[in-house]
Design an enzyme around this catalytic site. Structure first.
Site, PDB file in Angstrom:
ATOM      1  N   GLU A  62     -20.631 -37.378  -5.588  1.00  0.00           N
ATOM      2  CA  GLU A  62     -20.253 -35.996  -5.274  1.00  0.00           C
ATOM      3  C   GLU A  62     -21.072 -34.997  -6.078  1.00  0.00           C
ATOM      4  O   GLU A  62     -21.486 -35.270  -7.207  1.00  0.00           O
ATOM      5  CB  GLU A  62     -18.770 -35.783  -5.601  1.00  0.00           C
ATOM      6  CG  GLU A  62     -17.842 -36.705  -4.835  1.00  0.00           C
ATOM      7  CD  GLU A  62     -16.441 -36.726  -5.406  1.00  0.00           C
ATOM      8  OE1 GLU A  62     -15.528 -37.124  -4.654  1.00  0.00           O
ATOM      9  OE2 GLU A  62     -16.253 -36.376  -6.591  1.00  0.00           O
ATOM     10  N   LYS A  75     -21.733 -30.211 -11.138  1.00  0.00           N
ATOM     11  CA  LYS A  75     -21.606 -31.546 -11.719  1.00  0.00           C
ATOM     12  C   LYS A  75     -21.975 -32.590 -10.683  1.00  0.00           C
ATOM     13  O   LYS A  75     -21.599 -32.480  -9.516  1.00  0.00           O
ATOM     14  CB  LYS A  75     -20.171 -31.786 -12.203  1.00  0.00           C
ATOM     15  CG  LYS A  75     -19.951 -33.168 -12.830  1.00  0.00           C
ATOM     16  CD  LYS A  75     -18.563 -33.311 -13.417  1.00  0.00           C
ATOM     17  CE  LYS A  75     -17.505 -33.518 -12.361  1.00  0.00           C
ATOM     18  NZ  LYS A  75     -16.175 -33.756 -12.935  1.00  0.00           N
ATOM     19  N   ARG A 118     -11.532 -32.429 -19.249  1.00  0.00           N
ATOM     20  CA  ARG A 118     -11.105 -31.292 -18.423  1.00  0.00           C
ATOM     21  C   ARG A 118     -10.004 -31.680 -17.449  1.00  0.00           C
ATOM     22  O   ARG A 118      -9.139 -30.877 -17.118  1.00  0.00           O
ATOM     23  CB  ARG A 118     -12.292 -30.634 -17.735  1.00  0.00           C
ATOM     24  CG  ARG A 118     -13.045 -31.431 -16.661  1.00  0.00           C
ATOM     25  CD  ARG A 118     -12.316 -31.366 -15.317  1.00  0.00           C
ATOM     26  NE  ARG A 118     -13.173 -31.516 -14.179  1.00  0.00           N
ATOM     27  CZ  ARG A 118     -12.895 -32.296 -13.143  1.00  0.00           C
ATOM     28  NH1 ARG A 118     -11.809 -33.078 -13.145  1.00  0.00           N
ATOM     29  NH2 ARG A 118     -13.706 -32.325 -12.102  1.00  0.00           N
ATOM     30  N   ASP A 167       0.593 -50.739 -16.706  1.00  0.00           N
ATOM     31  CA  ASP A 167      -0.598 -51.020 -15.908  1.00  0.00           C
ATOM     32  C   ASP A 167      -0.481 -52.456 -15.414  1.00  0.00           C
ATOM     33  O   ASP A 167       0.143 -53.300 -16.081  1.00  0.00           O
ATOM     34  CB  ASP A 167      -1.864 -50.833 -16.749  1.00  0.00           C
ATOM     35  CG  ASP A 167      -3.128 -50.726 -15.908  1.00  0.00           C
ATOM     36  OD1 ASP A 167      -3.765 -49.660 -15.927  1.00  0.00           O
ATOM     37  OD2 ASP A 167      -3.493 -51.709 -15.225  1.00  0.00           O
ATOM     38  N   THR A 207      -3.907 -44.166 -11.486  1.00  0.00           N
ATOM     39  CA  THR A 207      -4.435 -45.440 -11.020  1.00  0.00           C
ATOM     40  C   THR A 207      -5.778 -45.226 -10.318  1.00  0.00           C
ATOM     41  O   THR A 207      -6.100 -44.122  -9.888  1.00  0.00           O
ATOM     42  CB  THR A 207      -3.452 -46.125 -10.068  1.00  0.00           C
ATOM     43  OG1 THR A 207      -3.234 -45.300  -8.913  1.00  0.00           O
ATOM     44  CG2 THR A 207      -2.116 -46.356 -10.764  1.00  0.00           C
ATOM     45  N   GLY A 231      -4.468 -39.615  -9.646  1.00  0.00           N
ATOM     46  CA  GLY A 231      -5.206 -40.793  -9.177  1.00  0.00           C
ATOM     47  C   GLY A 231      -5.697 -40.691  -7.747  1.00  0.00           C
ATOM     48  O   GLY A 231      -6.710 -41.289  -7.387  1.00  0.00           O
ATOM     49  N   GLY A 232      -4.993 -39.940  -6.903  1.00  0.00           N
ATOM     50  CA  GLY A 232      -5.431 -39.766  -5.520  1.00  0.00           C
ATOM     51  C   GLY A 232      -6.443 -38.650  -5.441  1.00  0.00           C
ATOM     52  O   GLY A 232      -6.103 -37.481  -5.591  1.00  0.00           O
ATOM     53  N   ASP A 233      -7.731 -38.996  -5.232  1.00  0.00           N
ATOM     54  CA  ASP A 233      -8.763 -37.966  -5.334  1.00  0.00           C
ATOM     55  C   ASP A 233      -9.872 -38.098  -4.300  1.00  0.00           C
ATOM     56  O   ASP A 233     -10.952 -37.540  -4.471  1.00  0.00           O
ATOM     57  CB  ASP A 233      -9.374 -37.964  -6.741  1.00  0.00           C
ATOM     58  CG  ASP A 233      -9.977 -39.317  -7.118  1.00  0.00           C
ATOM     59  OD1 ASP A 233      -9.953 -40.236  -6.285  1.00  0.00           O
ATOM     60  OD2 ASP A 233     -10.470 -39.445  -8.246  1.00  0.00           O
TER      61      ASP A 233
END
Length: 346
Positions: A62, A75, A118, A167, A207, A231-233
């Site tokens: 990305e 970035k 961040r 975990d 996760t 975690g969902g990205d």
């Protein structure tokens, strides 16, 4: 912009380590959180767009740009969940900060560490508006590369007394426990997600698996809990069910991006209560009572990279950290770029 015509500053991993050691981890987090609050508070001054993502079966690469009228930042970052099995990081990143007036780059910085900083700091900024002020316990699901950053960021703002964690990888849990063993809060390893989140004031889901998941049922969560779902990205990667999302108050960073990548890719814009900037700018209320369950759907947004890049640029100047390299040509005649090749032969 001052220094716009000088050599470009380069910040390596070692430089960021020196910077954090120079001012202390807690103070570094506080400075990043303050910068995030300032920048989200001037939301209308930014030129914003969703990140540009190139997806592969095994991961994503990305580019994340953001700019105001003075600075431009972007970035480069990846997300490859299978990398740890190969001895490589799931996420690596490099950032660039430029002067808008001249277009000259000011700094190139490592951003693998800074992305972890961040992301955690953004969660705390959301929690300032959405968690109960007296929150004392955190549960974190997923103890991978970013987990300690998350906990230490929340510990910089809340008086944490205990941190429960789980975990599926026992080695990751052991690593997490070793890294945080000297902290004042109690560390409580758990045998299940349900055990970890039981009566927690703050729940962090962190996760890495690139798949649809349903980590929590609403009955697992106590009234008044704040959930930092980070975690969902990316498309197809979620941690919570649509049914769960429909039973909580939802806050996001930037709706056009989160609807594609976040937990709310399962929903519609009508389900979202607010974007984070609306809370920072006091255009909408944050927490309105102590029984609300509120979820911050954090996918990572370029404004956050802008904020931390400007922080480390200022700190690098203050503490004289980093190197300056001649990455930008400086011909005597700006129209005679080719002349640099001629002069190099003498």
């Amino acid at each position: 912009m001052q220094n716009a015509t000088r050599n470009m500053k380069i910040l390596t991993i070692t430089d960021i380590q020196k910077m954090v050691q120079a001012i202390g981890l807690d103070h570094f987090f506080k400075r990043v959180i303050a910068a995030l609050e300032e920048d989200f508070g001037r939301w209308d001054e930014f030129l914003l767009s969703p990140r540009h993502a190139t997806h592969y079966p095994h991961g994503v690469i990305e580019l994340m740009p953001c700019a105001d009228q003075h600075l431009y930042a972007f970035k480069y970052v990846n997300g490859h969940p299978g990398n740890p099995l190969l001895g490589k990081l799931n996420v690596v990143a490099v950032g660039l900060l430029s002067d808008v007036a001249s277009g000259y780059p000011l700094m190139i910085s490592e951003m693998t560490l800074l992305t972890a900083f961040r992301t955690a700091a953004t969660g705390v900024l959301a929690a300032k508006h959405l968690a109960r002020k007296e929150a004392k316990s955190v549960a974190i699901i997923g103890t991978g590369a970013q987990s300690e950053f998350q906990v230490m960021a929340f510990a910089s703002f809340f008086r944490l007394e205990e941190v429960r964690f789980f975990d599926t990888d026992p080695q990751a849990m052991s690593k997490f426990s070793r890294n945080l063993s000297r902290q004042k809060f109690r560390l409580i390893p758990c045998d299940s997600i349900t055990q970890a989140v039981h009566h927690a004031d703050i729940v962090i889901t962190a996760t890495a698996a690139k798949k649809r998941q349903s980590l929590l049922d609403i009955g697992d969560i106590a009234p008044g809990t704040f959930i930092h779902a980070m975690g969902g990205d990316c498309p197809g990667k979620t941690e919570l069910s649509e049914e769960f999302l429909n039973q909580v108050k939802l806050v996001v960073e930037y709706m056009p991006q989160t609807l594609v990548e976040g937990e709310v890719q399962q929903c519609t814009a009508m389900c979202i209560y607010a974007e984070l900037w609306e809370l920072v700018c006091q255009q909408k209320y944050g927490r309105q009572d102590n029984r609300e369950i509120i979820l911050f759907d954090c996918v990572g947004f370029a404004l956050e990279d802008f904020s931390i890049l400007r922080v480390v640029y200022e700190l690098a100047k203050e503490h004289r950290i980093g190197s300056e390299l001649p990455m930008i040509p400086k011909p005597n005649d700006p129209k005679n770029l080719f002349g640099l090749l001629e002069s190099s032969r003498h």
